[in-house]
Design an enzyme around this catalytic site. Structure first.
Site, PDB file in Angstrom:
ATOM      1  N   SER A  14      10.406   7.056  11.352  1.00 41.35           N
ATOM      2  CA  SER A  14      10.043   6.278  10.156  1.00 41.35           C
ATOM      3  C   SER A  14      10.894   6.665   8.945  1.00 41.35           C
ATOM      4  O   SER A  14      10.400   6.784   7.822  1.00 41.35           O
ATOM      5  CB  SER A  14       8.553   6.457   9.831  1.00 41.35           C
ATOM      6  OG  SER A  14       7.750   6.055  10.918  1.00 41.35           O
ATOM      7  N   LYS A  34      -2.961   7.328  14.581  1.00 39.17           N
ATOM      8  CA  LYS A  34      -3.283   6.463  13.449  1.00 39.17           C
ATOM      9  C   LYS A  34      -4.808   6.307  13.342  1.00 39.17           C
ATOM     10  O   LYS A  34      -5.570   7.139  13.814  1.00 39.17           O
ATOM     11  CB  LYS A  34      -2.593   5.116  13.614  1.00 39.17           C
ATOM     12  CG  LYS A  34      -1.074   5.191  13.626  1.00 39.17           C
ATOM     13  CD  LYS A  34      -0.512   5.473  12.249  1.00 39.17           C
ATOM     14  CE  LYS A  34       1.009   5.344  12.224  1.00 39.17           C
ATOM     15  NZ  LYS A  34       1.557   5.539  10.873  1.00 39.17           N
ATOM     16  N   ARG A  80      -5.098  -3.038  11.306  1.00 38.02           N
ATOM     17  CA  ARG A  80      -3.966  -3.711  11.944  1.00 38.02           C
ATOM     18  C   ARG A  80      -4.346  -4.333  13.292  1.00 38.02           C
ATOM     19  O   ARG A  80      -3.723  -5.301  13.721  1.00 38.02           O
ATOM     20  CB  ARG A  80      -2.783  -2.747  12.075  1.00 38.02           C
ATOM     21  CG  ARG A  80      -2.322  -2.235  10.714  1.00 38.02           C
ATOM     22  CD  ARG A  80      -0.868  -1.864  10.670  1.00 38.02           C
ATOM     23  NE  ARG A  80      -0.546  -1.226   9.401  1.00 38.02           N
ATOM     24  CZ  ARG A  80      -0.323  -1.889   8.269  1.00 38.02           C
ATOM     25  NH1 ARG A  80      -0.399  -3.205   8.237  1.00 38.02           N
ATOM     26  NH2 ARG A  80      -0.036  -1.233   7.151  1.00 38.02           N
ATOM     27  N   ARG A 124      -7.996  13.495  13.046  1.00 35.89           N
ATOM     28  CA  ARG A 124      -6.567  13.243  12.913  1.00 35.89           C
ATOM     29  C   ARG A 124      -5.848  14.531  12.502  1.00 35.89           C
ATOM     30  O   ARG A 124      -6.169  15.140  11.479  1.00 35.89           O
ATOM     31  CB  ARG A 124      -6.307  12.119  11.902  1.00 35.89           C
ATOM     32  CG  ARG A 124      -6.915  10.795  12.332  1.00 35.89           C
ATOM     33  CD  ARG A 124      -6.718   9.695  11.320  1.00 35.89           C
ATOM     34  NE  ARG A 124      -5.319   9.294  11.210  1.00 35.89           N
ATOM     35  CZ  ARG A 124      -4.909   8.292  10.430  1.00 35.89           C
ATOM     36  NH1 ARG A 124      -5.785   7.601   9.708  1.00 35.89           N
ATOM     37  NH2 ARG A 124      -3.622   7.985  10.374  1.00 35.89           N
ATOM     38  N   GLY A 182      -5.932   7.537   5.499  1.00 39.15           N
ATOM     39  CA  GLY A 182      -5.050   8.561   6.049  1.00 39.15           C
ATOM     40  C   GLY A 182      -3.928   8.960   5.111  1.00 39.15           C
ATOM     41  O   GLY A 182      -3.583  10.144   5.003  1.00 39.15           O
ATOM     42  N   LYS A 241       0.841  -1.200   0.000  1.00 40.14           N
ATOM     43  CA  LYS A 241       0.000   0.000   0.000  1.00 40.14           C
ATOM     44  C   LYS A 241       0.880   1.256   0.000  1.00 40.14           C
ATOM     45  O   LYS A 241       0.569   2.233  -0.680  1.00 40.14           O
ATOM     46  CB  LYS A 241      -0.920  -0.026   1.220  1.00 40.14           C
ATOM     47  CG  LYS A 241      -1.844   1.170   1.356  1.00 40.14           C
ATOM     48  CD  LYS A 241      -2.937   0.890   2.372  1.00 40.14           C
ATOM     49  CE  LYS A 241      -2.424   0.796   3.788  1.00 40.14           C
ATOM     50  NZ  LYS A 241      -2.205   2.111   4.413  1.00 40.14           N
ATOM     51  N   LYS A 278      -8.615  -2.452   4.199  1.00 45.71           N
ATOM     52  CA  LYS A 278      -7.803  -1.234   4.101  1.00 45.71           C
ATOM     53  C   LYS A 278      -6.406  -1.527   3.566  1.00 45.71           C
ATOM     54  O   LYS A 278      -5.815  -0.699   2.868  1.00 45.71           O
ATOM     55  CB  LYS A 278      -7.729  -0.563   5.476  1.00 45.71           C
ATOM     56  CG  LYS A 278      -7.031   0.788   5.486  1.00 45.71           C
ATOM     57  CD  LYS A 278      -7.140   1.439   6.845  1.00 45.71           C
ATOM     58  CE  LYS A 278      -6.404   2.760   6.890  1.00 45.71           C
ATOM     59  NZ  LYS A 278      -6.999   3.805   6.060  1.00 45.71           N
ATOM     60  N   ASP A 292       4.350   0.349  12.076  1.00 48.50           N
ATOM     61  CA  ASP A 292       3.207  -0.445  11.629  1.00 48.50           C
ATOM     62  C   ASP A 292       3.274  -1.909  12.053  1.00 48.50           C
ATOM     63  O   ASP A 292       2.277  -2.627  11.927  1.00 48.50           O
ATOM     64  CB  ASP A 292       3.077  -0.370  10.104  1.00 48.50           C
ATOM     65  CG  ASP A 292       2.441   0.929   9.650  1.00 48.50           C
ATOM     66  OD1 ASP A 292       1.879   1.651  10.494  1.00 48.50           O
ATOM     67  OD2 ASP A 292       2.518   1.240   8.442  1.00 48.50           O
TER      68      ASP A 292
END
Length: 429
Positions: free
Chosen positions: A191, A334, A387, A116, A88, A33, A412, A307
């Site tokens: 990240s 998230k 998740r 968010r 997102g 993704k 997703k 993640d």
């Protein structure tokens, strides 16, 4: 302790049960993704078309592809409401993309999306000269965007510790800016592999950059047409590593994953050696096998791979292994507050996660996993978070059965997740 989080029961829950504790099979993961969404934005910025091969079938990617092709790039009036739903990445990438795309846009999403924060990215774009207004609460979507050339300045700073997606959104539009972009990253850069992924994919399309210390410089230049191949999703592989770790025996082939991956979550292959799971890299993928039941790690830093944090937390709980985590701060913004969600759901098994500064201590001393004879399934709330559903599903190897809320949420990022579980003996009942 129970933490307040919004949950909705969709009356579409599933119960799953493992018919075997030996997990064997060959799985084809969906395309990444993360790579797919970047490729779609870059193609939209390129003056010439190119093919994206193995594009993800994840809901977020389908949504972004649809919005670009039917509402943004094909809009005859350049005035539209762009609804990303729960996506997102699409919200963040489109905020920057629409800022440089002529037209008047209202960028919105689900109720959770409107909670968010996006102020850091909007502030950075406004500093470049973007015309963006908050249409609701200050600092949050929906956004009113009037796309235009951004000529105010070519040098800005942004906090690198909050979201790599903000940085990637800015980097992808950088070559199209009249003066290019000098981007100074402040604080600890979180990240980082996702930023490196963005720059590497841009390089495949002819975009050059320099990155010295915390400054990234991209001159004005054109994207060049070049077909892109999307690698399968390493984040999705984490649930198979979890199944291997929680199994009695495992022999799992994941087709298409590469040794030299652009994806930061590929670090899981080395990380899972500490949980007795061996990774063999093959010509056409990887093979996972369980070689030990001994856990040899007590501290995990997720700063560059957030993640997979939920997956590793569940693995530790399933193996009754105390562990300390750090690098979880980005999880709080998230799809849900993932730290609080983990605290809630692991708490149902007597496992606690306590915060101590930037560290989070997982304590299994009160765990009931593997010790309860209760025939009733344990209900797992997913909080609209793909998740959460996938991280907890492998735990069915250690408890009699699980009931998981809203199974369709996995669409997703991994639409055929439940079908793949069924192939290896974890069935819906």
């Amino acid at each position: 302790m129970i933490y307040e989080l919004s949950t909705i029961n969709y009356n579409m829950n599933i119960q799953i049960k493992a018919s075997t504790k030996n997990i064997n099979g060959e799985i084809i993961l969906p395309g990444s993704k993360s790579e797919s969404n970047r490729a779609l934005i870059m193609r939209a910025l390129c003056k010439q078309p190119f093919e994206i091969k193995n594009l993800s079938v994840a809901d977020d990617t389908v949504t972004l592809d649809h919005l670009l092709s039917t509402q943004i790039l094909s809009s005859s009036h350049n005035k539209a409401t762009i609804d990303v739903g729960p996506a997102g990445t699409a919200m963040r990438f489109l905020t920057a993309f629409l800022a440089v795309t002529p037209g008047e846009w209202l960028l919105t999403g689900t109720a959770r999306m409107l909670e968010r924060p996006i102020k850091l990215l909007v502030d950075a774009l406004q500093e470049l000269g973007a015309d963006i207004e908050f249409a609701g609460n200050e600092g949050f979507p929906p956004l009113k965007i009037r796309g235009k050339d951004l000529k105010l300045t070519n040098e800005i700073a942004i906090d690198g510790s909050v979201s790599s997606q903000y940085i990637s959104a800015l980097l992808m539009i950088a070559p199209t800016l009249p003066q290019g972009l000098i981007l100074n990253l402040t604080g600890v850069v979180a990240s980082r592999p996702y930023i490196e992924m963005t720059l590497a994919m841009m390089a495949e399309l002819g975009i050059e950059h320099t990155w010295s210390e915390n400054t990234i410089i991209i001159e004005k230049q054109d994207y060049t047409s070049n077909d892109l191949f999307i690698e399968p999703d390493w984040s999705g592989s984490s649930y198979w590593y979890s199944l291997a770790a929680l199994s009695d025996k495992a022999d799992i082939k994941l087709t298409g994953l590469k040794t030299n991956s652009l994806q930061g979550d590929s670090v899981i292959s080395g990380m899972m050696e500490n949980f007795g799971v061996k990774t063999d890299f093959l010509k056409d993928g990887i093979r996972l096998s369980k070689v030990s039941s001994t856990v040899t790690i007590n501290f995990i830093d997720f700063e560059h791979c957030p993640d997979i944090a939920q997956t590793l937390a569940v693995i530790c709980a399933g193996l009754n292994h105390n562990c300390t985590f750090t690098g979880l701060e980005s999880l709080k913004i998230k799809e849900t507050d993932r730290v609080a969600a983990l605290q809630n759901e692991l708490g149902k098994f007597g496992v606690t996660i306590k915060q101590d500064g930037l560290n989070y201590q997982l304590d299994c001393s009160g765990s009931t996993i593997g010790k309860s004879d209760d025939a009733e399934p344990v209900f797992i709330n997913t909080y609209h978070d793909h998740r959460m559903a996938m991280a907890f599903a492998p735990l069915t190897l250690k408890v009699d059965q699980l009931e998981i809320e809203d199974p369709k949420v996995t669409g997703k990022s991994y639409p055929h997740f439940w079908d793949d579980l069924d192939k290896v003996g974890i069935h819906q009942i």
